[in-house]
Design a protein around this motif. Structure first.
Motif, short mmCIF file in Angstrom:
data_model
loop_
_atom_site.label_atom_id
_atom_site.label_comp_id
_atom_site.label_asym_id
_atom_site.label_seq_id
_atom_site.Cartn_x
_atom_site.Cartn_y
_atom_site.Cartn_z
N GLU A 91 0.81 -1.16 -0.11
CA GLU A 91 0.04 0.04 -0.06
C GLU A 91 0.75 1.33 -0.02
O GLU A 91 1.76 1.58 0.88
CB GLU A 91 -0.99 0.17 1.38
CG GLU A 91 -1.79 1.18 1.24
CD GLU A 91 -2.80 1.06 0.11
OE1 GLU A 91 -3.40 2.26 -0.32
OE2 GLU A 91 -3.24 -0.06 -0.33
N ARG A 92 0.61 2.21 -1.01
CA ARG A 92 1.53 3.46 -0.82
C ARG A 92 0.70 4.25 0.01
O ARG A 92 -0.19 4.33 0.29
CB ARG A 92 1.18 4.11 -2.35
CG ARG A 92 2.20 3.35 -3.55
CD ARG A 92 1.89 4.06 -4.84
NE ARG A 92 3.21 3.58 -5.96
CZ ARG A 92 4.31 3.70 -5.77
NH1 ARG A 92 4.69 4.88 -4.97
NH2 ARG A 92 5.16 3.30 -6.85
N THR A 93 1.93 4.95 0.92
CA THR A 93 1.42 5.98 1.71
C THR A 93 1.32 7.23 0.98
O THR A 93 1.73 7.64 -0.21
CB THR A 93 2.89 5.99 2.71
OG1 THR A 93 3.85 6.38 1.96
CG2 THR A 93 2.70 4.92 3.50
N PRO A 94 0.38 8.06 1.70
CA PRO A 94 -0.18 9.32 0.93
C PRO A 94 1.06 10.11 0.16
O PRO A 94 0.71 10.74 -0.92
CB PRO A 94 -0.65 10.32 2.02
CG PRO A 94 -1.39 9.03 2.90
CD PRO A 94 -0.18 7.97 2.88
N GLU A 95 2.30 10.32 0.87
CA GLU A 95 3.37 11.03 0.38
C GLU A 95 3.94 10.40 -0.75
O GLU A 95 4.55 11.21 -1.85
CB GLU A 95 4.27 11.55 1.31
CG GLU A 95 5.20 10.12 1.55
CD GLU A 95 4.41 9.35 3.16
OE1 GLU A 95 5.46 8.95 3.66
OE2 GLU A 95 3.41 9.48 3.21
N TRP A 96 3.52 9.40 -1.22
CA TRP A 96 4.11 8.57 -2.54
C TRP A 96 2.87 8.23 -3.58
O TRP A 96 3.46 7.38 -4.32
CB TRP A 96 4.86 7.30 -2.08
CG TRP A 96 5.96 7.42 -1.17
CD1 TRP A 96 6.29 7.31 0.06
CD2 TRP A 96 7.18 8.48 -1.37
NE1 TRP A 96 7.34 7.75 0.64
CE2 TRP A 96 8.10 8.30 -0.32
CE3 TRP A 96 7.77 8.83 -2.73
CZ2 TRP A 96 9.44 9.06 -0.32
CZ3 TRP A 96 8.98 9.61 -2.60
CH2 TRP A 96 9.72 9.41 -1.48
N ARG A 97 1.97 8.91 -3.45
CA ARG A 97 0.92 8.74 -4.33
C ARG A 97 0.71 10.07 -4.96
O ARG A 97 0.92 11.11 -4.45
CB ARG A 97 -0.55 8.49 -3.52
CG ARG A 97 -0.27 7.12 -3.13
CD ARG A 97 -1.77 6.61 -2.63
NE ARG A 97 -2.52 6.31 -3.87
CZ ARG A 97 -2.65 5.19 -4.32
NH1 ARG A 97 -2.06 4.05 -3.85
NH2 ARG A 97 -3.45 5.00 -5.61
N ALA A 98 -0.06 10.03 -6.21
CA ALA A 98 -0.02 11.38 -6.89
C ALA A 98 -1.19 12.06 -6.18
O ALA A 98 -2.35 11.35 -5.69
CB ALA A 98 -0.62 11.17 -8.36
N LYS A 99 -1.39 13.16 -6.26
CA LYS A 99 -2.50 14.17 -5.34
C LYS A 99 -3.68 14.22 -6.30
O LYS A 99 -3.47 14.20 -7.71
CB LYS A 99 -2.07 15.73 -4.95
CG LYS A 99 -0.84 15.42 -4.08
CD LYS A 99 -0.62 17.08 -3.73
CE LYS A 99 0.41 17.12 -2.36
NZ LYS A 99 0.61 18.44 -2.13
#
Length: 220
Positions: A212-220
């Motif tokens: 699961e990608r954490t929010p800082e490593w996902r596109a906004k």
């Protein structure tokens, strides 16, 4: 060994420095043309070439450019490159910081699997989790206490063995991180990313990773 490097940024430049010091014959290319690599060539003795030339007559090809620029590489770049040539992907997906949104990766495709599909060529994922300066400065002889280890993932055992040997030559312990579909375990945001663990620590960190990608490593 003849090694072609596409990308002369932090990782590409330091791999050029290290590989030439080890006696390998390095050809290096960037997006701006060979004439912009004069300083690196003078420092290392590497040969500055075009991107198309960097993949010709090599034993190993390193692709080390921003993820967003992978689709901009010349079409058919690897046409005619023999099946025994090893292709290494050092890249990382930085959606917020640099690359923008890449839908397939956002939907769960491992970053290097996406790169492989763009290139139309199997790749081995390596050198993506270590700081470029540490790659240049922190290699140690085999058997040294606390020797930094680097994960290496890929589907072809022979190609992976070549990369593991290069990792050892550079002064690091190589850890077989499984097939390319397991390479998410060494992507940004995972426990092994940006660390200098020894081999035992790398294996533990890979095992602790979450897909699961954490929010800082996902596109906004």
């Amino acid at each position: 060994m003849k090694i072609g490097i596409i990308g002369a940024g932090n990782i590409g430049g330091n791999l050029t420095r290290r590989f030439t010091t080890l006696g390998h014959e390095v050809s290096v290319a960037n997006s701006r043309g060979p004439e912009t690599l004069a300083s690196l060539v003078q420092e290392t003795g590497a040969k500055a070439v075009s991107v198309a030339e960097a993949v010709r007559d090599q034993a190993v090809i390193v692709v080390t450019i921003p993820e967003k620029n992978i689709p901009d590489l010349p079409a058919g770049l690897f046409d005619g490159v023999g099946p025994d040539v090893v292709v290494i992907d050092t890249g990382n997906y930085y959606p917020q910081q640099r690359d923008g949104r890449i839908e397939e990766i956002e939907n769960g495709m491992p970053e290097s699997r996406w790169v492989e599909r763009q290139l139309g060529r199997p790749v081995i994922k390596a050198f993506n989790n270590i700081y470029a300066r540490h790659l240049l400065e922190r290699g140690q002889p085999r058997g040294a206490p606390g020797r930094i280890a680097l994960p290496v993932a890929g589907d072809d055992p022979k190609a992976k063995a070549v990369v593991l040997q290069l990792v050892d030559e550079l002064g690091f312990d190589g850890v077989d991180a499984g097939g390319l579909d397991e390479s998410w375990r060494q992507q940004p945001g995972t426990p092994v990313y940006g660390t200098d663990h020894d081999a035992e620590g790398v294996r533990h960190a890979l095992g602790e990773a979450s897909p699961e990608r954490t929010p800082e490593w996902r596109a906004k």
